[in-house]
Design a protein around this motif. Sequence first.
Motif, short mmCIF file in Angstrom:
data_model
loop_
_atom_site.label_atom_id
_atom_site.label_comp_id
_atom_site.label_asym_id
_atom_site.label_seq_id
_atom_site.Cartn_x
_atom_site.Cartn_y
_atom_site.Cartn_z
N ASP A 329 0.83 -1.21 0.00
CA ASP A 329 0.00 0.00 0.00
C ASP A 329 0.86 1.26 0.00
OD1 ASP A 329 -2.35 -1.39 -0.06
OD2 ASP A 329 -2.67 -1.33 2.10
N VAL A 332 2.08 1.91 -3.55
CA VAL A 332 1.00 2.42 -4.40
C VAL A 332 0.62 3.84 -4.01
CG1 VAL A 332 -1.42 2.09 -5.05
CG2 VAL A 332 0.12 0.12 -4.92
N LYS A 394 -0.83 -5.95 -5.28
CA LYS A 394 -0.40 -4.57 -5.16
C LYS A 394 1.11 -4.50 -5.01
CE LYS A 394 -4.27 -1.97 -3.16
NZ LYS A 394 -4.68 -1.18 -1.97
N TYR A 415 1.59 -2.22 -10.28
CA TYR A 415 0.23 -2.74 -10.14
C TYR A 415 -0.40 -2.17 -8.88
CZ TYR A 415 -3.69 -5.97 -10.21
OH TYR A 415 -4.95 -6.51 -10.25
N MET A 416 -1.63 -1.63 -9.03
CA MET A 416 -2.32 -0.96 -7.93
C MET A 416 -3.44 -1.80 -7.33
SD MET A 416 -2.76 2.77 -9.72
CE MET A 416 -3.28 3.55 -8.19
N GLY A 417 -3.71 -2.95 -7.92
CA GLY A 417 -4.85 -3.75 -7.50
C GLY A 417 -6.05 -3.48 -8.39
#
Length: 451
Positions: A329, A332, A394, A415-417
């Motif tokens: 997290d 991101v 993520k 990749y952010m989810g």
Amino acid sequence: MKKRLVTTTLAVSIGLGTFLAGPIAINPIKVSAATVNPQNNQQAVEAKADQLIQTGKSLIGKATYSNSVYKPTYPYKFSCASFLMYIFEQNGVDLATYNEDYMMQQGTYVARDQLQKGDLLFFRSKSTGTDPDHVAMYIGDNKVIHMADPQQNIVISDLNSKPYYKDNYVTARRVLPTLLPSNPATKGETIVEQAYNLMSKVTMGSVNDENAMKFTGTGFVNYVYKTNGVTLGTTNIKEQMKLGTTVSREDLKKGDLIFFNGSIGSSTPSTVAIYAGDHRIIVPNSNGILTRVLFVDYYNQHYITAKRVFSESSAPVVTQPIASTLPADKIVDFASSLVGKAKFGYTYNESALTFTGAGFTYYVYKNQGIDLKYKLASQQAQIGTAVQKANLQKGDLLFFSTDNSGSKITQTGIYMGENQFLSLSTSGSLVKESLDTVWAKNNYVTARRVL
């Protein structure tokens, strides 16, 4: 549900040449059970099974039964086996055969009371013999989807609805775990996955030109291995056959090279193939990049040897431990905070927040205490561990081409989810995009987990 006709017309229409060389009598019942998934990819298996089921259901009412013609466009025509081959192929999984006998030799035996979505079930109408004449796919709740016969076409059937499903049942095979990459993927699996991804993106011929993506068969093999960190150093098939260590057919692993002769009994190779697991091979030749199974008479008769040209330990490794305690997290969130601030440029300037795509990912991870070591996309793609697209998390690093080839890595993303990623675009700004965009689908190459 009668046995499909193996005809020259069918072989030509599907483009498989002498693929169906005749059934092989085997004992399909094995003592092992597919109750354990050693590849650690169960999440991907379940997601893929749902995709297969969705595709199969979408064809109900749109396809008719044919055991002599394969038509993969509307109005569709399938046999029971070519129907399953098609829906697997449409979801990126290669069975490499529309022959029930060969399908039954893939994967792992699974007991009838342990079936899960995506398993293949085999039936035999004849009272003698061991060859199946019908195949269906399990979709859960004691039901299968299958191309039943000329009257019913594609239907969903309850296994308790007719005596046929009990009286004519032969066996079941679990194919998805081994037909999908492990989690994390092995080096052999990344080689196989890239070879598959390039099938429709390269041109085969008599020259090798990486920029134009044109190759000879051996040139294609050399290119795939080189881009995965394995230097073969030659496009000469005789020299390629001298490389690595010899392995037996019983010990083949994904990524091994297999050599075939042009004349039975000859020790001179004429064709090289990449072993793709579960008896499947990827064969590059002048007609294109084809997939086959080793059961076919031609490959049995012309097989010379197999070579293992790398070990898993030969993969490039990160010499400095990468922090694993920082949550994705934070990666991101920090990357997202740079939207509207970071700019694309052919430089690396932290003060001005000006970076190349890979410079941006280097900066983001560096800010969170993670050293990617390189500011070049192709080099960043060698660290960490490979991650299957279906298993993205993520903070994973994504790698793309920029020429719609899906092969040569020139761009990065984070990749952010929820199927979203951040990338510093060459258009100048940091953008959030979906992996479902046409650009992302055409240019996605691979992903690495560095957290």
